[in-house]
Each structure stands twice: as C-alpha cells, then as structure tokens.
Write a protein that holds these residues in place. Structure first.
Motif, PDB file in Angstrom:
ATOM      1  N   GLY A  78       0.387   5.558  -0.463  1.00 28.82           N
ATOM      2  CA  GLY A  78      -0.489   6.703  -0.670  1.00 28.82           C
ATOM      3  C   GLY A  78      -1.962   6.356  -0.577  1.00 28.82           C
ATOM      4  O   GLY A  78      -2.777   6.958  -1.261  1.00 28.82           O
ATOM      5  N   GLY A  79      -2.298   5.376   0.229  1.00 21.04           N
ATOM      6  CA  GLY A  79      -3.688   4.999   0.419  1.00 21.04           C
ATOM      7  C   GLY A  79      -4.269   4.096  -0.657  1.00 21.04           C
ATOM      8  O   GLY A  79      -5.462   3.828  -0.655  1.00 21.04           O
ATOM      9  N   ARG A  80      -3.457   3.630  -1.573  1.00 20.72           N
ATOM     10  CA  ARG A  80      -3.976   2.721  -2.599  1.00 20.72           C
ATOM     11  C   ARG A  80      -3.082   1.488  -2.714  1.00 20.72           C
ATOM     12  O   ARG A  80      -1.895   1.526  -2.397  1.00 20.72           O
ATOM     13  CB  ARG A  80      -4.107   3.417  -3.943  1.00 20.72           C
ATOM     14  N   ASP A  81      -3.689   0.407  -3.174  1.00 20.10           N
ATOM     15  CA  ASP A  81      -2.952  -0.841  -3.348  1.00 20.10           C
ATOM     16  C   ASP A  81      -2.125  -0.774  -4.623  1.00 20.10           C
ATOM     17  O   ASP A  81      -2.595  -0.326  -5.664  1.00 20.10           O
ATOM     18  CB  ASP A  81      -3.915  -2.028  -3.422  1.00 20.10           C
ATOM     19  N   VAL A  82      -0.873  -1.232  -4.504  1.00 17.66           N
ATOM     20  CA  VAL A  82       0.058  -1.191  -5.633  1.00 17.66           C
ATOM     21  C   VAL A  82       0.588  -2.601  -5.873  1.00 17.66           C
ATOM     22  O   VAL A  82       0.931  -3.310  -4.929  1.00 17.66           O
ATOM     23  CB  VAL A  82       1.233  -0.234  -5.339  1.00 17.66           C
ATOM     24  N   GLU A 117       0.849  -1.186   0.000  1.00 16.70           N
ATOM     25  CA  GLU A 117       0.000   0.000   0.000  1.00 16.70           C
ATOM     26  C   GLU A 117       0.886   1.238   0.000  1.00 16.70           C
ATOM     27  O   GLU A 117       1.808   1.352   0.809  1.00 16.70           O
ATOM     28  CB  GLU A 117      -0.914   0.004   1.224  1.00 16.70           C
ATOM     29  N   ARG A 157       5.007   2.004  -8.575  1.00 13.38           N
ATOM     30  CA  ARG A 157       5.169   0.753  -9.311  1.00 13.38           C
ATOM     31  C   ARG A 157       6.639   0.435  -9.566  1.00 13.38           C
ATOM     32  O   ARG A 157       6.985  -0.666  -9.961  1.00 13.38           O
ATOM     33  CB  ARG A 157       4.415   0.816 -10.638  1.00 13.38           C
TER      34      ARG A 157
END
Length: 154
Positions: free
Chosen positions: A74-78, A72, A107
């Motif tokens: 910045g608050g998002r799943d990568v 995770e 990424r």
C-alpha cells in the motif's frame, strides 16, 4: 534412580512411570492442541493473502517465531514477524522470499510456501501421536501396578 522391587537399576517403578506418562500426555496434548494446531490454522488463513516479494531481516529458528521480513504494501514499508510454524530456517538475512500478507493488516504475513500449514501441521500430528503413545504407556503402567499390588496382597 528409582528401582523396581526386583532390584533392576535404571528402570522406573510402575507408579512413577504412570505419573511421568500422565505429565507427558498433558504437555504434548497441550502443545498439540493449544499451540501447534492454532499456528497451522493461522498459516492456512493466509493462503488467500496478497502475494508480495519480501526481504528477510533476521534469520534463525523461524519455526518458533521471531523471524522478520520487510516488504512494501500500500505504498508504505512494512516490517512483519513471521508466525510460529514458519519454515524459514534455511533463509539468510537479506534473502528475497515470497510472502503472503493480510490485506487489512500487512503486519500479519507468512512465507508463501508455508500457507498450507505444513510444518506446524506435521508437528501437531507428531505431538498428538506422542501424547497417545504416552497415554497407552500410562494404561500399561496402571495395569502393571495393579498386577503388582494383587501379587503382594496374596
């Protein structure tokens, strides 16, 4: 199989040895300079990246690329692919690993233990030294070829 003029089987003629060593010098030099050295530089560029705990999504030969990690940022799943030169071969799917990623592009990530460029740099040196060895072998083959021509001219 090619034979030397003295009839010894299983050995290359000096001319064939010269061409073989030239091809190997070019291949190993290209591998070292165009693939492995940039991979090591890329890994080192992530030394200042943001650290995070990630989960291995795939396993296999990570040294050649293709291993995926999920984390995770910045608050998002990568889901990031580990670069060529990563040393995650011993890691299984689902293993928890420390990763460093680029703040502007999460990424782009690498295992924290690989950001010194270690594995890729070792392979760079090994392939570079191998290229030098085959260059010396080519010089020796050229010497033998010239010597053989002088003897046959007499």
């Amino acid at each position: 199989m090619t034979t030397v003029s003295n009839g010894a089987k299983g050995t290359l003629e000096p001319r064939a040895s010269l061409w073989l060593s030239l091809v190997l010098v070019l291949l190993l030099g290209a591998l070292s300079g165009l693939v492995l050295h940039p991979a090591a530089q890329h890994l080192r560029s992530l030394a200042d990246g943001r650290p995070v705990r990630a989960t291995m999504r795939t396993n296999g030969p990570c040294m050649t690329g293709g291993c995926l990690v999920a984390f995770e940022a910045g608050g998002r799943d990568v889901l990031a692919e580990l670069p060529v030169g990563s040393g995650g071969k011993s890691l299984r799917t689902g293993a928890s690993v420390d990763v460093r990623y680029r703040a502007d592009d999460p990424r782009v990530a690498a295992l924290a233990r690989d950001v010194d460029g270690g594995g890729a740099m070792v392979l760079t040196v090994v392939s570079g030294v191998s290229a030098l060895f085959f260059a010396l072998l080519g010089v020796w083959s050229a010497f033998l070829l010239r010597r053989q021509r002088r003897r046959s001219a007499r």
